[in-house]
Design a protein around this motif. Sequence first.
Motif, short mmCIF file in Angstrom:
data_model
loop_
_atom_site.label_atom_id
_atom_site.label_comp_id
_atom_site.label_asym_id
_atom_site.label_seq_id
_atom_site.Cartn_x
_atom_site.Cartn_y
_atom_site.Cartn_z
N ARG A 1 0.86 -1.13 0.01
CA ARG A 1 0.02 -0.10 -0.23
C ARG A 1 0.83 1.24 0.05
O ARG A 1 2.10 1.24 0.55
CB ARG A 1 -1.01 -0.01 1.19
CG ARG A 1 -0.33 0.41 2.62
CD ARG A 1 -1.22 0.32 3.76
NE ARG A 1 -0.80 0.75 4.97
CZ ARG A 1 -1.17 0.96 6.03
NH1 ARG A 1 -2.56 0.91 6.08
NH2 ARG A 1 -0.44 1.38 7.04
N MET A 2 0.39 2.43 -0.24
CA MET A 2 0.95 3.53 -0.36
C MET A 2 -0.11 4.65 -0.16
O MET A 2 -1.06 4.73 -0.63
CB MET A 2 1.52 4.07 -1.92
CG MET A 2 2.42 5.11 -1.89
SD MET A 2 2.94 5.48 -3.47
CE MET A 2 1.50 5.75 -4.66
N PRO A 3 0.27 5.72 0.76
CA PRO A 3 -0.78 6.63 1.08
C PRO A 3 -0.74 7.77 0.02
O PRO A 3 0.25 8.01 -0.75
CB PRO A 3 0.05 7.21 2.33
CG PRO A 3 1.32 6.90 2.25
CD PRO A 3 1.40 5.78 1.61
N VAL A 4 -1.83 8.23 -0.23
CA VAL A 4 -2.11 9.06 -1.14
C VAL A 4 -2.17 10.59 -0.36
O VAL A 4 -3.21 10.99 -0.11
CB VAL A 4 -3.49 9.20 -2.25
CG1 VAL A 4 -3.52 10.14 -3.12
CG2 VAL A 4 -3.31 7.74 -2.84
N THR A 5 -0.95 11.45 -0.74
CA THR A 5 -0.90 12.49 -0.13
C THR A 5 -0.18 13.86 -1.14
O THR A 5 0.05 13.22 -2.26
CB THR A 5 0.00 12.57 1.14
OG1 THR A 5 1.34 12.28 0.51
CG2 THR A 5 -0.39 11.57 2.20
N ALA A 6 -0.18 14.82 -0.78
CA ALA A 6 0.41 15.71 -1.75
C ALA A 6 1.81 15.34 -2.09
O ALA A 6 2.21 15.70 -3.46
CB ALA A 6 0.78 17.20 -0.86
N ASP B 1 -2.38 19.05 -10.07
CA ASP B 1 -3.87 19.53 -9.81
C ASP B 1 -4.52 18.66 -8.75
O ASP B 1 -5.54 18.90 -8.58
CB ASP B 1 -4.63 19.32 -11.19
CG ASP B 1 -4.83 17.71 -11.58
OD1 ASP B 1 -3.85 16.79 -10.98
OD2 ASP B 1 -5.42 17.45 -12.53
N GLY B 2 -3.63 18.05 -7.90
CA GLY B 2 -4.10 17.62 -6.73
C GLY B 2 -4.72 16.14 -6.57
O GLY B 2 -5.43 15.59 -5.59
N THR C 1 -7.44 11.34 -4.35
CA THR C 1 -6.86 12.50 -4.02
C THR C 1 -6.31 12.37 -2.60
O THR C 1 -5.62 12.91 -2.06
CB THR C 1 -8.03 13.67 -3.93
OG1 THR C 1 -9.13 13.37 -3.24
CG2 THR C 1 -8.35 14.09 -5.39
N GLU C 2 -6.94 11.41 -1.78
CA GLU C 2 -6.52 11.07 -0.45
C GLU C 2 -6.76 9.37 -0.07
O GLU C 2 -7.21 8.84 -0.99
CB GLU C 2 -7.16 12.09 0.50
CG GLU C 2 -8.49 11.84 0.60
CD GLU C 2 -9.52 12.72 1.27
OE1 GLU C 2 -8.78 13.65 1.84
OE2 GLU C 2 -10.49 12.38 1.35
N GLY C 3 -6.10 9.16 0.96
CA GLY C 3 -6.26 8.01 1.59
C GLY C 3 -5.21 6.76 1.19
O GLY C 3 -3.90 7.54 1.17
#
Length: 141
Positions: free
Chosen positions: A39-44, A50-51, A95-97
């Motif tokens: 797994r990989m976190p989705v962050t900035a 464009d996010g 975009t996140e998670g």
Amino acid sequence: MKFTKEDIIAKCNLASKNTLMETLNIEVVDFGDDFLVARMPVTARVHQPDGVLHGGATAALAESVGSFASHIFIDTDKFFVRGIEITANHLKSVTEGFIYAKATFIHKGRTTQLLDIKVIDETNNLISVCKLSTISLPKKS
């Protein structure tokens, strides 16, 4: 000596220290007889301007989980693994998670391996479908 599932997961994650996998916070979380999940976190850190999740970060996750899968199933005293081709079809934005990549073998040969890698989000939406070819090469004595 037989290693436990937890031993193998810990060994994979330890091998990620000071690598791209550590930079992207990629973590191996599960494996079985014919699959490996990371797994990989989705962050900035892994966003496009464009996010949304960058496709290159997704491909890095896919190649990492596929290469680890090939690595686990060979004799690492005699061989090392290299990725030789990856394809990625990105189907949905995130975009996140967290995203999860599950690598399963299509072909597990002595020299070449072909893996199917599905990338999903936390609610089981299919994000990307990837294919990875790896090669096992003999270590020099």
